[in-house]
Design a protein around this motif. Structure first.
Motif, PDB file in Angstrom:
ATOM      1  N   ILE A  38       0.817  -0.866   0.109  1.00  0.00           N
ATOM      2  CA  ILE A  38       0.364  -0.337  -0.449  1.00  0.00           C
ATOM      3  C   ILE A  38       0.934   1.478   0.000  1.00  0.00           C
ATOM      4  CG2 ILE A  38      -1.848  -1.003   1.100  1.00  0.00           C
ATOM      5  CD1 ILE A  38      -0.871   0.323   3.715  1.00  0.00           C
ATOM      6  N   THR A  39       0.424   2.727  -0.142  1.00  0.00           N
ATOM      7  CA  THR A  39       0.893   3.296  -0.237  1.00  0.00           C
ATOM      8  C   THR A  39       1.105   4.274   0.479  1.00  0.00           C
ATOM      9  OG1 THR A  39       0.691   4.614  -2.905  1.00  0.00           O
ATOM     10  CG2 THR A  39       1.247   5.629  -1.116  1.00  0.00           C
ATOM     11  N   PHE A  40       2.602   4.411   1.558  1.00  0.00           N
ATOM     12  CA  PHE A  40       2.473   5.160   3.144  1.00  0.00           C
ATOM     13  C   PHE A  40       3.310   6.192   2.506  1.00  0.00           C
ATOM     14  CE2 PHE A  40       1.666   5.148   7.155  1.00  0.00           C
ATOM     15  CZ  PHE A  40       2.715   5.486   8.262  1.00  0.00           C
ATOM     16  N   GLY A  41       1.951   7.329   3.435  1.00  0.00           N
ATOM     17  CA  GLY A  41       3.271   8.746   3.523  1.00  0.00           C
ATOM     18  C   GLY A  41       2.990   9.918   2.592  1.00  0.00           C
ATOM     19  N   THR A  42       3.856  10.391   2.895  1.00  0.00           N
ATOM     20  CA  THR A  42       3.995  11.410   1.532  1.00  0.00           C
ATOM     21  C   THR A  42       5.220  11.335   0.355  1.00  0.00           C
ATOM     22  OG1 THR A  42       5.174  13.064   3.381  1.00  0.00           O
ATOM     23  CG2 THR A  42       2.618  13.726   3.218  1.00  0.00           C
ATOM     24  N   HIS A  43       5.937  11.324   1.265  1.00  0.00           N
ATOM     25  CA  HIS A  43       6.720  10.247   0.070  1.00  0.00           C
ATOM     26  C   HIS A  43       8.285   9.767   0.287  1.00  0.00           C
ATOM     27  CE1 HIS A  43      10.609  12.356  -2.810  1.00  0.00           C
ATOM     28  NE2 HIS A  43       9.622  13.529  -3.052  1.00  0.00           N
ATOM     29  N   GLY A  44       8.669   9.081   0.123  1.00  0.00           N
ATOM     30  CA  GLY A  44      10.141   8.273   0.667  1.00  0.00           C
ATOM     31  C   GLY A  44      11.273   7.971  -0.910  1.00  0.00           C
ATOM     32  N   PRO A  45      12.719   7.513  -0.283  1.00  0.00           N
ATOM     33  CA  PRO A  45      13.656   7.485  -1.539  1.00  0.00           C
ATOM     34  C   PRO A  45      13.259   6.896  -2.541  1.00  0.00           C
ATOM     35  CG  PRO A  45      13.589   5.897   0.634  1.00  0.00           C
ATOM     36  CD  PRO A  45      12.527   6.510   0.652  1.00  0.00           C
ATOM     37  N   VAL A  46      14.703   7.909  -3.615  1.00  0.00           N
ATOM     38  CA  VAL A  46      14.203   6.923  -4.718  1.00  0.00           C
ATOM     39  C   VAL A  46      15.857   6.328  -5.519  1.00  0.00           C
ATOM     40  CG1 VAL A  46      14.787   9.604  -5.813  1.00  0.00           C
ATOM     41  CG2 VAL A  46      13.520   7.123  -6.864  1.00  0.00           C
ATOM     42  N   THR A  47      17.048   7.119  -4.949  1.00  0.00           N
ATOM     43  CA  THR A  47      18.176   7.743  -5.027  1.00  0.00           C
ATOM     44  C   THR A  47      18.697   5.719  -4.087  1.00  0.00           C
ATOM     45  OG1 THR A  47      19.211   8.697  -3.726  1.00  0.00           O
ATOM     46  CG2 THR A  47      18.503   9.907  -5.308  1.00  0.00           C
ATOM     47  N   ALA A  48      19.802   5.288  -5.009  1.00  0.00           N
ATOM     48  CA  ALA A  48      20.666   4.154  -4.583  1.00  0.00           C
ATOM     49  C   ALA A  48      20.655   4.798  -2.564  1.00  0.00           C
ATOM     50  CB  ALA A  48      21.763   3.441  -5.229  1.00  0.00           C
ATOM     51  N   ALA A  49      21.503   6.018  -2.547  1.00  0.00           N
ATOM     52  CA  ALA A  49      21.972   6.669  -0.895  1.00  0.00           C
ATOM     53  C   ALA A  49      20.953   6.268  -1.059  1.00  0.00           C
ATOM     54  CB  ALA A  49      23.417   7.337  -1.924  1.00  0.00           C
ATOM     55  N   ASN A  50      19.731   7.018  -0.976  1.00  0.00           N
ATOM     56  CA  ASN A  50      17.983   7.264  -0.219  1.00  0.00           C
ATOM     57  C   ASN A  50      18.532   8.380   0.274  1.00  0.00           C
ATOM     58  OD1 ASN A  50      16.742   4.796  -0.005  1.00  0.00           O
ATOM     59  ND2 ASN A  50      17.921   3.848   1.903  1.00  0.00           N
ATOM     60  N   ALA A  51      19.229   9.143  -0.762  1.00  0.00           N
ATOM     61  CA  ALA A  51      19.559  10.843  -0.731  1.00  0.00           C
ATOM     62  C   ALA A  51      18.261  11.661  -0.901  1.00  0.00           C
ATOM     63  CB  ALA A  51      20.069  11.465  -1.893  1.00  0.00           C
ATOM     64  N   ASN A  52      17.027  11.084  -1.539  1.00  0.00           N
ATOM     65  CA  ASN A  52      15.798  11.606  -0.818  1.00  0.00           C
ATOM     66  C   ASN A  52      15.177  11.266   0.309  1.00  0.00           C
ATOM     67  OD1 ASN A  52      16.707  12.239  -3.820  1.00  0.00           O
ATOM     68  ND2 ASN A  52      14.181  12.951  -4.139  1.00  0.00           N
ATOM     69  N   LEU A  53      15.003  12.175   0.821  1.00  0.00           N
ATOM     70  CA  LEU A  53      14.770  11.846   2.225  1.00  0.00           C
ATOM     71  C   LEU A  53      12.807  11.612   2.328  1.00  0.00           C
ATOM     72  CD1 LEU A  53      17.380  13.726   5.000  1.00  0.00           C
ATOM     73  CD2 LEU A  53      17.398  11.805   4.365  1.00  0.00           C
ATOM     74  N   LYS A  54      12.547  10.408   3.672  1.00  0.00           N
ATOM     75  CA  LYS A  54      11.107  10.462   3.417  1.00  0.00           C
ATOM     76  C   LYS A  54      10.270  11.921   3.743  1.00  0.00           C
ATOM     77  CE  LYS A  54      11.920   5.723   4.036  1.00  0.00           C
ATOM     78  NZ  LYS A  54      11.276   4.658   5.317  1.00  0.00           N
ATOM     79  N   GLY A  55       9.515  11.887   3.074  1.00  0.00           N
ATOM     80  CA  GLY A  55       8.685  13.319   4.192  1.00  0.00           C
ATOM     81  C   GLY A  55       9.171  14.366   3.294  1.00  0.00           C
ATOM     82  N   VAL A  56      10.716  15.149   2.746  1.00  0.00           N
ATOM     83  CA  VAL A  56      11.121  15.861   2.277  1.00  0.00           C
ATOM     84  C   VAL A  56      10.634  16.274   0.730  1.00  0.00           C
ATOM     85  CG1 VAL A  56      13.729  17.414   2.292  1.00  0.00           C
ATOM     86  CG2 VAL A  56      12.645  15.927   3.871  1.00  0.00           C
ATOM     87  N   ILE A  57      10.160  17.324   0.834  1.00  0.00           N
ATOM     88  CA  ILE A  57      10.207  17.790  -1.092  1.00  0.00           C
ATOM     89  C   ILE A  57      11.216  18.858  -1.146  1.00  0.00           C
ATOM     90  CG2 ILE A  57       8.567  16.486  -1.474  1.00  0.00           C
ATOM     91  CD1 ILE A  57       6.427  19.162  -1.617  1.00  0.00           C
ATOM     92  N   ALA A  58      11.520  19.017  -2.509  1.00  0.00           N
ATOM     93  CA  ALA A  58      12.033  20.796  -3.343  1.00  0.00           C
ATOM     94  C   ALA A  58      11.711  21.002  -4.286  1.00  0.00           C
ATOM     95  CB  ALA A  58      13.037  20.199  -3.888  1.00  0.00           C
ATOM     96  N   MET A 106      10.769  21.136   2.273  1.00  0.00           N
ATOM     97  CA  MET A 106       9.924  21.376   2.943  1.00  0.00           C
ATOM     98  C   MET A 106       9.494  19.742   3.560  1.00  0.00           C
ATOM     99  SD  MET A 106       5.478  21.829   2.233  1.00  0.00           S
ATOM    100  CE  MET A 106       5.643  23.421   2.740  1.00  0.00           C
ATOM    101  N   TYR A 107       9.243  19.887   4.730  1.00  0.00           N
ATOM    102  CA  TYR A 107       9.060  17.709   5.750  1.00  0.00           C
ATOM    103  C   TYR A 107       7.612  18.513   5.601  1.00  0.00           C
ATOM    104  CZ  TYR A 107       7.897  14.087   7.884  1.00  0.00           C
ATOM    105  OH  TYR A 107       7.904  13.030   8.332  1.00  0.00           O
ATOM    106  N   ALA A 108       6.892  17.881   4.197  1.00  0.00           N
ATOM    107  CA  ALA A 108       5.893  18.165   4.334  1.00  0.00           C
ATOM    108  C   ALA A 108       4.727  17.578   4.939  1.00  0.00           C
ATOM    109  CB  ALA A 108       4.953  17.505   2.835  1.00  0.00           C
ATOM    110  N   SER A 109       3.711  17.341   5.595  1.00  0.00           N
ATOM    111  CA  SER A 109       3.234  16.286   6.910  1.00  0.00           C
ATOM    112  C   SER A 109       1.588  16.102   5.935  1.00  0.00           C
ATOM    113  CB  SER A 109       2.740  17.584   8.197  1.00  0.00           C
ATOM    114  OG  SER A 109       2.384  18.229   7.421  1.00  0.00           O
ATOM    115  N   GLU A 110       1.081  17.296   4.624  1.00  0.00           N
ATOM    116  CA  GLU A 110       0.295  16.777   3.789  1.00  0.00           C
ATOM    117  C   GLU A 110       0.363  17.208   2.671  1.00  0.00           C
ATOM    118  OE1 GLU A 110      -4.138  16.094   5.206  1.00  0.00           O
ATOM    119  OE2 GLU A 110      -3.819  17.899   4.562  1.00  0.00           O
ATOM    120  N   ILE A 111       0.424  16.528   1.544  1.00  0.00           N
ATOM    121  CA  ILE A 111      -0.150  17.312   0.757  1.00  0.00           C
ATOM    122  C   ILE A 111      -1.650  16.096   0.021  1.00  0.00           C
ATOM    123  CG2 ILE A 111       0.813  16.436  -1.952  1.00  0.00           C
ATOM    124  CD1 ILE A 111       3.726  15.967  -0.508  1.00  0.00           C
ATOM    125  N   ARG A 112      -2.126  17.939  -0.589  1.00  0.00           N
ATOM    126  CA  ARG A 112      -3.493  17.288  -0.418  1.00  0.00           C
ATOM    127  C   ARG A 112      -3.919  17.394  -2.450  1.00  0.00           C
ATOM    128  NH1 ARG A 112      -8.293  16.094   1.932  1.00  0.00           N
ATOM    129  NH2 ARG A 112      -6.660  16.230   4.195  1.00  0.00           N
TER     130      ARG A 112
END
Length: 195
Positions: A10-30, A49-55
């Motif tokens: 299931i999809t969970f949270g606002t964001h997940g890591p994408v790069t091999a080194a997990n450089a894109n932190l969970k919940g952080v969007i540019a 932004m550490y996005a608590s909600e994206i609607r």
């Protein structure tokens, strides 16, 4: 990000890591906020932004025609649009491409990023590689914790309202509402029960 439960992910949270080194932190969007009102692009904010909600919602205006019995015999839908609402905490963004500038990870830099001036009518670009409807259709911004981006985004948003909130017992947050009008053309015959 997806979670694997018993049986199916299931999809969970606002964001997940994408790069091999997990450089894109969970919940952080540019985010990049651009003033393009003068004919040239001026970046007013480029950070995270550490996005608590994206609607994201899809909306439209409609008109209907009724016959003498009050039954709807025709309808028209127009002004189709996507409405985006972001809420989250602004980070310090220890990056050389940060706007406001400054390559540091300090409380003073976080306060400077929070206080960055912008206004309704500015263009909003977002890097959200897992959600193409939100991810910028132009080159998404990169930041300290979002070094990886994804192409093929569909987002082309204009800020309609923004609110910055500081309170004594909570994190300082931004809430941004933005809109994108859609060009939807329907083909085919009339709307009847047979089609």
């Amino acid at each position: 990000m997806a979670k694997f439960t018993k049986g199916t992910p299931i999809t969970f949270g606002t964001h997940g890591p994408v790069t091999a080194a997990n450089a894109n932190l969970k919940g952080v969007i540019a985010l990049e906020i651009i003033d393009d009102s003068s004919g040239s692009d001026t970046t007013l904010f480029k950070g995270e932004m550490y996005a608590s909600e994206i609607r994201l919602s899809y909306e439209a205006d409609t008109n209907q025609s009724t016959n003498g019995d009050g039954e709807v015999v025709s309808h028209c839908t127009y002004n189709q649009r996507k409405v985006l609402n972001l809420t989250g905490v602004i980070l310090s963004n220890n990056s050389s491409n940060s706007v406001p500038s400054g390559e540091e990870s300090t409380l003073a830099k976080a306060n400077t990023m929070f206080a960055a001036p912008f206004y309704a009518g500015c263009r909003l670009q977002i890097s959200h590689h897992e959600w193409s409807e939100v991810n910028s259709d132009l080159t998404p911004p990169t930041t300290e914790n979002n070094i990886g981006t994804a192409s093929g985004g569909l987002g082309n948003f204009t800020i309609t309202s923004a609110e910055k909130t500081r309170s004594s017992a909570s994190y300082a947050e931004w809430s941004i509402s933005a809109i994108e009008y859609l060009n939807i053309v329907h083909s085919g015959g009339s709307d009847t029960s047979s089609n």
